[in-house]
Motif scaffolding. Structure first.
Motif, mmCIF file in Angstrom:
data_model
loop_
_atom_site.group_PDB
_atom_site.id
_atom_site.type_symbol
_atom_site.label_atom_id
_atom_site.label_comp_id
_atom_site.label_asym_id
_atom_site.label_seq_id
_atom_site.Cartn_x
_atom_site.Cartn_y
_atom_site.Cartn_z
ATOM 1 N N THR A 146 41.696 20.190 31.581
ATOM 2 C CA THR A 146 40.951 18.940 31.543
ATOM 3 C C THR A 146 39.781 19.070 30.564
ATOM 4 O O THR A 146 39.580 20.127 29.959
ATOM 5 N N ARG A 147 39.016 18.019 30.427
ATOM 6 C CA ARG A 147 37.865 18.072 29.520
ATOM 7 C C ARG A 147 36.867 19.155 29.949
ATOM 8 O O ARG A 147 36.249 19.794 29.109
ATOM 9 N N ASP A 148 36.736 19.376 31.252
ATOM 10 C CA ASP A 148 35.694 20.269 31.748
ATOM 11 C C ASP A 148 36.202 21.590 32.288
ATOM 12 O O ASP A 148 35.409 22.511 32.486
ATOM 13 N N ALA A 149 37.506 21.713 32.568
ATOM 14 C CA ALA A 149 37.971 22.901 33.283
ATOM 15 C C ALA A 149 39.439 23.159 33.024
ATOM 16 O O ALA A 149 40.178 22.300 32.526
ATOM 17 N N ALA A 150 39.852 24.361 33.399
ATOM 18 C CA ALA A 150 41.271 24.695 33.515
ATOM 19 C C ALA A 150 41.581 24.731 35.006
ATOM 20 O O ALA A 150 40.951 25.482 35.761
ATOM 21 N N VAL A 151 42.567 23.918 35.441
ATOM 22 C CA VAL A 151 42.873 23.745 36.864
ATOM 23 C C VAL A 151 44.263 24.298 37.139
ATOM 24 O O VAL A 151 45.245 23.879 36.510
ATOM 25 N N LEU A 152 44.353 25.235 38.085
ATOM 26 C CA LEU A 152 45.626 25.856 38.421
ATOM 27 C C LEU A 152 46.403 24.956 39.376
ATOM 28 O O LEU A 152 45.935 24.643 40.465
ATOM 29 N N ASP A 153 47.618 24.578 38.971
ATOM 30 C CA ASP A 153 48.414 23.628 39.743
ATOM 31 C C ASP A 153 49.396 24.292 40.700
ATOM 32 O O ASP A 153 49.841 23.661 41.665
ATOM 33 N N HIS B 92 33.790 41.808 24.846
ATOM 34 C CA HIS B 92 32.996 43.009 24.564
ATOM 35 C C HIS B 92 31.586 42.752 25.088
ATOM 36 O O HIS B 92 30.786 42.078 24.447
ATOM 37 N N ALA B 93 31.306 43.272 26.270
ATOM 38 C CA ALA B 93 30.003 43.088 26.902
ATOM 39 C C ALA B 93 29.955 43.985 28.133
ATOM 40 O O ALA B 93 30.998 44.402 28.654
ATOM 41 N N ARG B 94 28.749 44.269 28.595
ATOM 42 C CA ARG B 94 28.617 45.020 29.848
ATOM 43 C C ARG B 94 29.129 44.212 31.022
ATOM 44 O O ARG B 94 29.853 44.709 31.876
ATOM 45 N N ASP B 95 28.740 42.924 31.072
ATOM 46 C CA ASP B 95 29.079 42.052 32.191
ATOM 47 C C ASP B 95 30.022 40.941 31.751
ATOM 48 O O ASP B 95 29.898 40.424 30.631
ATOM 49 N N ALA B 96 30.917 40.550 32.640
ATOM 50 C CA ALA B 96 31.754 39.368 32.437
ATOM 51 C C ALA B 96 31.672 38.510 33.691
ATOM 52 O O ALA B 96 31.883 39.001 34.811
ATOM 53 N N ASN B 97 31.349 37.238 33.501
ATOM 54 C CA ASN B 97 31.193 36.294 34.607
ATOM 55 C C ASN B 97 32.068 35.071 34.340
ATOM 56 O O ASN B 97 32.357 34.746 33.192
ATOM 57 N N LEU B 98 32.433 34.382 35.408
ATOM 58 C CA LEU B 98 33.220 33.160 35.262
ATOM 59 C C LEU B 98 32.706 32.112 36.233
ATOM 60 O O LEU B 98 32.605 32.365 37.439
ATOM 61 N N VAL B 99 32.351 30.939 35.711
ATOM 62 C CA VAL B 99 32.033 29.792 36.558
ATOM 63 C C VAL B 99 33.358 29.227 37.042
ATOM 64 O O VAL B 99 34.190 28.788 36.239
ATOM 65 N N MET B 100 33.557 29.234 38.360
ATOM 66 C CA MET B 100 34.829 28.786 38.904
ATOM 67 C C MET B 100 34.648 28.438 40.374
ATOM 68 O O MET B 100 33.581 28.636 40.953
ATOM 69 N N GLY B 101 35.712 27.939 40.978
ATOM 70 C CA GLY B 101 35.668 27.609 42.389
ATOM 71 C C GLY B 101 36.951 26.960 42.832
ATOM 72 O O GLY B 101 37.859 26.707 42.028
ATOM 73 N N PRO B 102 37.071 26.667 44.135
ATOM 74 C CA PRO B 102 38.249 25.956 44.627
ATOM 75 C C PRO B 102 38.187 24.491 44.232
ATOM 76 O O PRO B 102 37.111 23.889 44.178
ATOM 77 N N ALA B 103 39.326 23.895 43.950
ATOM 78 C CA ALA B 103 39.383 22.472 43.625
ATOM 79 C C ALA B 103 38.965 21.651 44.842
ATOM 80 O O ALA B 103 38.992 22.129 45.979
ATOM 81 N N ALA B 104 38.551 20.423 44.594
ATOM 82 C CA ALA B 104 38.098 19.546 45.671
ATOM 83 C C ALA B 104 39.169 19.434 46.755
ATOM 84 O O ALA B 104 40.351 19.251 46.470
ATOM 85 N N GLY B 105 38.735 19.588 47.996
ATOM 86 C CA GLY B 105 39.650 19.483 49.122
ATOM 87 C C GLY B 105 40.380 20.761 49.472
ATOM 88 O O GLY B 105 41.116 20.796 50.463
ATOM 89 N N PRO C 198 46.832 34.288 43.271
ATOM 90 C CA PRO C 198 48.126 34.214 43.966
ATOM 91 C C PRO C 198 48.388 32.846 44.578
ATOM 92 O O PRO C 198 49.535 32.526 44.891
ATOM 93 N N GLU C 199 47.332 32.039 44.761
ATOM 94 C CA GLU C 199 47.487 30.696 45.293
ATOM 95 C C GLU C 199 46.988 29.690 44.261
ATOM 96 O O GLU C 199 46.213 30.017 43.369
ATOM 97 N N GLY C 200 47.438 28.441 44.384
ATOM 98 C CA GLY C 200 46.965 27.399 43.483
ATOM 99 C C GLY C 200 45.617 26.855 43.929
ATOM 100 O O GLY C 200 45.037 27.282 44.932
ATOM 101 N N GLY C 201 45.105 25.904 43.164
ATOM 102 C CA GLY C 201 43.893 25.212 43.578
ATOM 103 C C GLY C 201 42.601 25.784 43.047
ATOM 104 O O GLY C 201 41.524 25.392 43.494
ATOM 105 N N ALA C 202 42.656 26.692 42.076
ATOM 106 C CA ALA C 202 41.447 27.226 41.477
ATOM 107 C C ALA C 202 41.080 26.427 40.234
ATOM 108 O O ALA C 202 41.951 25.912 39.514
ATOM 109 N N GLU C 203 39.778 26.335 39.953
ATOM 110 C CA GLU C 203 39.285 25.699 38.736
ATOM 111 C C GLU C 203 38.390 26.695 38.010
ATOM 112 O O GLU C 203 37.491 27.292 38.608
#
Length: 356
Positions: free
Chosen positions: A257-264, A275-288, A344-349
């Motif tokens: 989508t415009r703002d995210a990659a959504v796992l279906d 290439h960095a000491r730290d790697a972070n990801l802004v993510m979360g479960p999809a609505a609902g 392993p499950e769907g519904g992640a953004e």
């Protein structure tokens, strides 16, 4: 404010954008420490809510030094400034300083007042927070960056600003000068040295070679399987491409989508060569959706001692909120690594990778 960070491509004309690694800012304009007058302290009248305080106004703050800090809770660049903001509030509030955090959201989920309230509590923020979900305060300050701070003197005149991380010593010396000018008595001239943990630890700038990278097509870069014809469509991405530094890819059925990659569907993966000491990801479960498990691999193996604060040594973690998750913190020499996040499950953004 039309400053631009060429490395990160930030421009005021782009509209609201996330933070950046470094940006020159105006400092005291002579060696005697004279601070310029940058205009009147902006209003807070268009805040949509207030936390830790009743609504504040420039007139009501007259006589106090005011530090206004624009932030949003997923911004790792702001998170790394948070220990200093808390420390300055604790040290100088009784001497006449008011810190006002202005929470202006970037992603949709950051508009939710209950979520912002919970993050304020979790982050240990005790100073007033103006919730700016409609960008009203942002616009009145003509602000363009996260994080950004502005300091006003006791007469309500802006005397200093800084965009991005760093310059903590300079900022605190400005606070001390303006507090003394306002008549603060017995001020301790020592500078704070706050402890930082997890995402709040300063980046290792010497080894950092990977930029903030969005997964939504509105601002994405480095996507190995980029195809404008697939935007907003549920599509199967084969993955498996050999990724160059700062390229990323999807595997499984995703919607970009415009703002995210959504796992279906279950069984998706995001890969990133970084290439960095730290790697972070802004993510979360999809609505609902409830909590979504995930697993992190580093060069095809469990991260072990290189695991971040949100995963264990085997790489296991759970998306139980929409937030910034620290996936990797390398304890030894930093090299280019392949990060894989498996679901392993769907519904992640997934919204945005950041590094430190």
């Amino acid at each position: 404010m039309s400053d631009r960070d060429e490395d990160d491509g930030l421009d005021a004309s782009d509209g609201p954008r996330r933070s950046f690694r470094s940006l020159l800012h105006r400092q005291p304009d002579d060696e005697r420490g004279h601070l310029p007058d940058e205009g009147a302290l902006g209003p807070f009248s268009r805040a949509t809510a207030w936390l830790n305080s009743p609504p504040l106004t420039p007139a009501g703050l007259r006589g106090r030094v005011v530090l206004v800090d624009f932030w949003t809770f997923t911004c790792v660049n702001w998170l790394r400034t948070a220990p200093y903001l808390r420390a300055w509030h604790a040290k100088y509030a009784a001497a006449g300083l008011t810190v006002v955090g202005v929470h202006t959201p970037e992603f949709g989920f950051e508009h939710d007042l209950a979520t912002v309230t919970e993050r304020v509590r979790r982050l240990g923020i005790e100073y007033p927070v103006a919730v700016d979900s409609d960008y009203g305060v942002w616009g009145d300050f003509d602000n363009h960056y996260w994080p950004a701070l502005y300091i006003a003197d006791a007469d309500g005149r802006l005397r200093y600003h800084h965009f991005g991380e760093g310059e903590y010593m300079m900022t605190e010396m400005v606070l001390q000068q303006l507090l003394l000018d306002a008549g603060a008595d017995g001020l301790d001239g020592d500078l704070v040295s706050p402890e930082a943990h997890g995402l709040e630890v300063a980046a290792d700038w010497r080894s950092l070679r990977s930029p903030e990278t969005y997964l939504g097509y509105g601002q994405s870069s480095g996507f190995a399987s980029e195809d404008a014809g697939l935007y907003d469509l549920s599509s199967i991405y084969p993955g498996g491409a050999r990724l160059a530094l700062n390229e990323w890819d999807l595997a499984g059925r995703w919607t970009q989508t415009r703002d995210a990659a959504v796992l279906d569907e279950p069984g998706g993966r995001i890969s990133f060569a970084f290439h960095a000491r730290d790697a972070n990801l802004v993510m979360g479960p999809a609505a609902g959706r409830g909590a979504v498990p995930f697993r992190v691999l580093l060069d095809g193996k469990a991260p072990g001692e290189a695991h971040g604060t949100d995963v264990d040594a085997l790489g296991n973690g759970v998306l139980d909120r929409q937030d910034t998750f620290q996936l990797v913190r390398q304890p030894g020499p930093v090299a280019t690594r392949l990060l894989e996040v498996e679901f392993p499950e769907g519904g992640a953004e997934g919204f945005c990778f950041t590094f430190g």
